[in-house]
Design a protein around this motif. Structure first.
Motif, PDB file in Angstrom:
ATOM      1  N   ARG A  89      45.227  -4.868   6.308  1.00 35.26           N
ATOM      2  CA  ARG A  89      43.780  -5.090   5.945  1.00 35.26           C
ATOM      3  C   ARG A  89      43.697  -6.616   6.177  1.00 35.26           C
ATOM      4  O   ARG A  89      44.261  -7.252   6.014  1.00 35.26           O
ATOM      5  N   PRO A  90      42.460  -6.904   6.721  1.00 33.90           N
ATOM      6  CA  PRO A  90      42.167  -8.358   7.217  1.00 33.90           C
ATOM      7  C   PRO A  90      41.945  -9.095   5.663  1.00 33.90           C
ATOM      8  O   PRO A  90      41.411  -8.589   4.635  1.00 33.90           O
ATOM      9  N   GLY A  91      42.332 -10.484   5.743  1.00 27.47           N
ATOM     10  CA  GLY A  91      42.491 -11.249   4.449  1.00 27.47           C
ATOM     11  C   GLY A  91      41.444 -12.491   4.777  1.00 27.47           C
ATOM     12  O   GLY A  91      41.253 -13.401   3.924  1.00 27.47           O
ATOM     13  N   SER A  92      40.727 -12.450   5.852  1.00 27.81           N
ATOM     14  CA  SER A  92      39.710 -13.176   6.165  1.00 27.81           C
ATOM     15  C   SER A  92      38.661 -12.518   7.006  1.00 27.81           C
ATOM     16  O   SER A  92      39.032 -11.499   7.710  1.00 27.81           O
ATOM     17  N   ILE A  93      37.299 -12.752   6.888  1.00 25.87           N
ATOM     18  CA  ILE A  93      36.390 -11.941   7.554  1.00 25.87           C
ATOM     19  C   ILE A  93      36.719 -12.148   9.171  1.00 25.87           C
ATOM     20  O   ILE A  93      35.908 -11.413   9.807  1.00 25.87           O
ATOM     21  N   GLY A  99      39.248  -4.891   2.230  1.00 19.47           N
ATOM     22  CA  GLY A  99      39.815  -6.133   2.765  1.00 19.47           C
ATOM     23  C   GLY A  99      38.771  -7.044   2.871  1.00 19.47           C
ATOM     24  O   GLY A  99      37.542  -6.823   2.219  1.00 19.47           O
ATOM     25  N   HIS A 100      38.658  -8.139   3.619  1.00 19.49           N
ATOM     26  CA  HIS A 100      37.572  -8.955   3.899  1.00 19.49           C
ATOM     27  C   HIS A 100      36.950  -8.635   5.079  1.00 19.49           C
ATOM     28  O   HIS A 100      37.335  -8.742   6.199  1.00 19.49           O
ATOM     29  N   VAL A 101      35.743  -8.339   4.988  1.00 20.54           N
ATOM     30  CA  VAL A 101      34.850  -7.545   6.181  1.00 20.54           C
ATOM     31  C   VAL A 101      33.580  -8.154   6.038  1.00 20.54           C
ATOM     32  O   VAL A 101      32.739  -7.960   5.071  1.00 20.54           O
ATOM     33  N   PRO A 102      32.856  -8.839   6.889  1.00 25.06           N
ATOM     34  CA  PRO A 102      31.650  -9.175   7.014  1.00 25.06           C
ATOM     35  C   PRO A 102      30.478  -8.104   6.824  1.00 25.06           C
ATOM     36  O   PRO A 102      30.637  -6.928   7.267  1.00 25.06           O
ATOM     37  N   ILE A 159      34.211 -17.671   1.009  1.00 25.36           N
ATOM     38  CA  ILE A 159      33.718 -19.078   0.348  1.00 25.36           C
ATOM     39  C   ILE A 159      33.505 -19.060  -1.102  1.00 25.36           C
ATOM     40  O   ILE A 159      33.341 -20.015  -1.765  1.00 25.36           O
ATOM     41  N   ALA A 160      33.892 -18.044  -1.944  1.00 27.76           N
ATOM     42  CA  ALA A 160      33.296 -18.064  -3.226  1.00 27.76           C
ATOM     43  C   ALA A 160      34.535 -17.806  -4.319  1.00 27.76           C
ATOM     44  O   ALA A 160      34.368 -16.864  -5.264  1.00 27.76           O
ATOM     45  N   PRO A 161      35.584 -18.314  -4.174  1.00 28.78           N
ATOM     46  CA  PRO A 161      36.791 -18.281  -5.131  1.00 28.78           C
ATOM     47  C   PRO A 161      36.340 -18.454  -6.683  1.00 28.78           C
ATOM     48  O   PRO A 161      35.264 -19.587  -6.687  1.00 28.78           O
ATOM     49  N   GLY A 162      36.293 -17.766  -7.597  1.00 29.67           N
ATOM     50  CA  GLY A 162      35.999 -17.488  -8.893  1.00 29.67           C
ATOM     51  C   GLY A 162      34.544 -16.766  -9.206  1.00 29.67           C
ATOM     52  O   GLY A 162      34.321 -16.473 -10.063  1.00 29.67           O
ATOM     53  N   TYR A 163      34.102 -16.253  -8.020  1.00 31.45           N
ATOM     54  CA  TYR A 163      32.959 -15.379  -7.797  1.00 31.45           C
ATOM     55  C   TYR A 163      33.361 -14.399  -7.171  1.00 31.45           C
ATOM     56  O   TYR A 163      32.340 -13.412  -6.712  1.00 31.45           O
ATOM     57  N   ASP A 164      34.464 -13.790  -6.657  1.00 28.65           N
ATOM     58  CA  ASP A 164      34.645 -12.899  -5.805  1.00 28.65           C
ATOM     59  C   ASP A 164      34.550 -11.472  -6.277  1.00 28.65           C
ATOM     60  O   ASP A 164      34.341 -10.497  -5.518  1.00 28.65           O
ATOM     61  N   THR A 218      38.563  -9.110  -9.420  1.00 28.50           N
ATOM     62  CA  THR A 218      38.083 -10.140 -10.491  1.00 28.50           C
ATOM     63  C   THR A 218      37.598 -11.549 -10.197  1.00 28.50           C
ATOM     64  O   THR A 218      37.990 -11.958  -9.039  1.00 28.50           O
ATOM     65  N   PRO A 219      37.033 -12.292 -11.085  1.00 33.56           N
ATOM     66  CA  PRO A 219      36.755 -13.625 -10.728  1.00 33.56           C
ATOM     67  C   PRO A 219      37.988 -14.502 -10.423  1.00 33.56           C
ATOM     68  O   PRO A 219      37.725 -15.546  -9.964  1.00 33.56           O
ATOM     69  N   ALA A 220      39.099 -13.901 -11.148  1.00 29.16           N
ATOM     70  CA  ALA A 220      40.451 -14.705 -10.602  1.00 29.16           C
ATOM     71  C   ALA A 220      41.330 -14.420  -9.285  1.00 29.16           C
ATOM     72  O   ALA A 220      41.979 -14.982  -8.823  1.00 29.16           O
ATOM     73  N   GLU A 221      40.636 -13.349  -8.332  1.00 29.48           N
ATOM     74  CA  GLU A 221      41.340 -13.237  -7.340  1.00 29.48           C
ATOM     75  C   GLU A 221      41.511 -14.371  -6.292  1.00 29.48           C
ATOM     76  O   GLU A 221      40.499 -15.370  -6.144  1.00 29.48           O
ATOM     77  N   HIS A 222      42.417 -14.521  -5.619  1.00 24.64           N
ATOM     78  CA  HIS A 222      42.820 -15.594  -4.858  1.00 24.64           C
ATOM     79  C   HIS A 222      43.156 -17.183  -5.592  1.00 24.64           C
ATOM     80  O   HIS A 222      43.661 -18.011  -5.147  1.00 24.64           O
TER      81      HIS A 222
END
Length: 434
Positions: free
Chosen positions: A229-233, A268-271, A301-306, A329-333
């Motif tokens: 799965r993609p970990g970046s868009i 995953g990470h998908v735009p 771009i949103a660690p803490g708000y994922d 959760t907000p703790a993701e990453h």
């Protein structure tokens, strides 16, 4: 007989009757969807969760909560509290992803207390035991991995993530692709390390029939994992991801032929512009198998708000046909989630799931919105709190910002609903509103 076997023979079990009633679907229709493999019910008879969940076509969109210790925080008590919070706030399933402490003991404790289906990723335990016994993940043997799978099935695990689609061919695609984030799946990384070290095929793919035998024996559900799965868009919908998905589609067919329930995990990470297309592609390639998605996260771009990022992607994905959302959760990453993180992530995913169910036309979904809208019009705060997805937060905000009027403290005597109700009823506005 497995659940699929019974469905194909037209046997309506008490479990199926219970779920059909909860999902507002005729038992015969549910039977047909299970027989086709378009609905799965993760339900190991050695666990028999009292709150079973059906995942797939025409079912309410379900939400999973990930639990589990890490080596930095091997606190069983905290994970049991997270389980309690998850059940209180409406989780449909939980997964134990423990990698720290006595993971066998942790899983058994969670199984005892989990009223909902419980899933695992067995390669975690097999890899950790290989490190403990032989010093390295790559020293895990094929028999080690299958022994863990059978042990967990015997204990009562209802569904297992198995990264069967991460093949040597897919690894070569990854090499050629040149991804930004390579592999972000922990299970996928474990398998890749083993495969590259030994220059051998993924044991779960090479011995898929052996896996099917165990799944039939214990009737647990295969959750065909997305190790690529993609970990970046920027990596979304690339050749490695699609290569794995093609393989998973073939394995879904083999599972159905063996009478084994299977769902497919996705990005995953998908735009945003690729989310719906990814869902439709999976459904097409995997013959309408239930789709279990992590997020998707629509920006990086949103660690803490994922949890918010995930809810955006999850709503779009589920509206397009995804069946099962894995909360974020907000703790993701950033780190292991706290108790509050678990609640915030679960509520965000449940909102996304419900928003999608409105679009899908799931029976009962629209009625919930209608009921709270009517209570809001009547300024019936007690009923609104009862109907809110998070009554605790509703109450806390009301207490924090009290109003001198019956309306909320945002509008007070200028409440639009109060003014319009009075005007329409009497033909003129109340003096206090003029």
């Amino acid at each position: 007989m497995t659940l699929i076997d019974k469905a194909r023979k037209g046997i309506i079990t008490p479990l199926l009757r219970k779920i059909a009633q909860e999902e507002n679907i005729h038992p015969d229709d549910l039977l047909s969807l299970i027989a086709q493999g378009r609905v799965v019910i993760p339900y190991n008879k050695n666990h028999s969760p009292s709150l079973p969940a059906a995942v797939g076509t025409r079912m309410r969109t379900k939400v999973n909560v990930n639990l589990g210790t890490s080596r930095d925080y091997p606190d069983l008590k905290a994970e049991l509290t997270k389980l309690k919070i998850s059940l209180k706030h409406g989780a449909d399933a939980v997964m134990d992803l423990s990698t720290g402490g006595d993971i066998r003991a942790i899983r058994k404790k969670l199984l005892i207390r989990a009223a909902v289906p419980l899933g695992t990723v067995p390669v975690y335990q097999a890899s950790i035991e290989a490190i403990s016994r032989r010093g390295s993940i790559v020293e895990m043997t094929e028999d080690d991995l299958f022994a863990v799978i059978e042990s967990q099935a015997r204990e009562g695990v209802d569904f297992m993530t198995v990264h069967c689609g991460l093949t040597l061919k897919a690894v070569e695609r990854l090499r050629l692709q040149g991804r930004v984030a390579d592999i972000v799946s922990r299970g996928g990384a474990f398998h890749l390390a083993w495969m590259v070290h030994h220059n051998r095929e993924n044991p779960l793919y090479a011995n898929f029939d052996r896996l099917l035998e165990l799944a039939r024996k214990y009737d647990f559900t295969l959750s065909l994992g997305d190790g690529l799965r993609p970990g970046s868009i920027l990596d979304a919908t690339d050749r490695p991801q699609i290569e794995e998905l093609l393989t998973l589609g073939e394995l879904v067919q083999r599972a159905r032929e063996a009478g084994v329930q299977a769902m497919v995990e996705g990005p995953g990470h998908v735009p945003i512009d690729q989310v719906a297309m990814n869902i439709k592609l999976q459904k097409r390639l995997c013959q309408e198998a239930p789709f279990y998605v992590l997020g998707p996260l629509v920006t990086d771009i949103a660690p803490g708000y994922d949890h918010i990022v995930s809810a955006i992607g999850g709503a779009i994905a589920a509206a397009a046909g995804a069946d099962f959302l894995c909360y974020v959760t907000p703790a993701e990453h950033l780190g292991l989630p706290t108790l509050e993180d678990v609640k915030e992530g679960l509520i965000a995913s449940r909102i996304a799931a419900h928003a999608a169910d409105l679009v899908k036309g799931i029976p009962g979904a629209l009625e919930k919105d209608l009921a709270i809208s009517r209570a809001r019009k009547q300024l019936d705060w007690s009923q609104q709190q009862k109907l809110a997805i998070d009554p605790e937060k509703f109450s806390a905000i009301r207490k924090r910002r009290k109003s001198r009027t019956r309306a909320c403290s945002m509008c007070g005597e200028f409440c639009a609903m109060k003014i319009v109700s009075q005007f329409l009823k009497s033909g003129k506005a109340d003096d206090s509103c003029s």
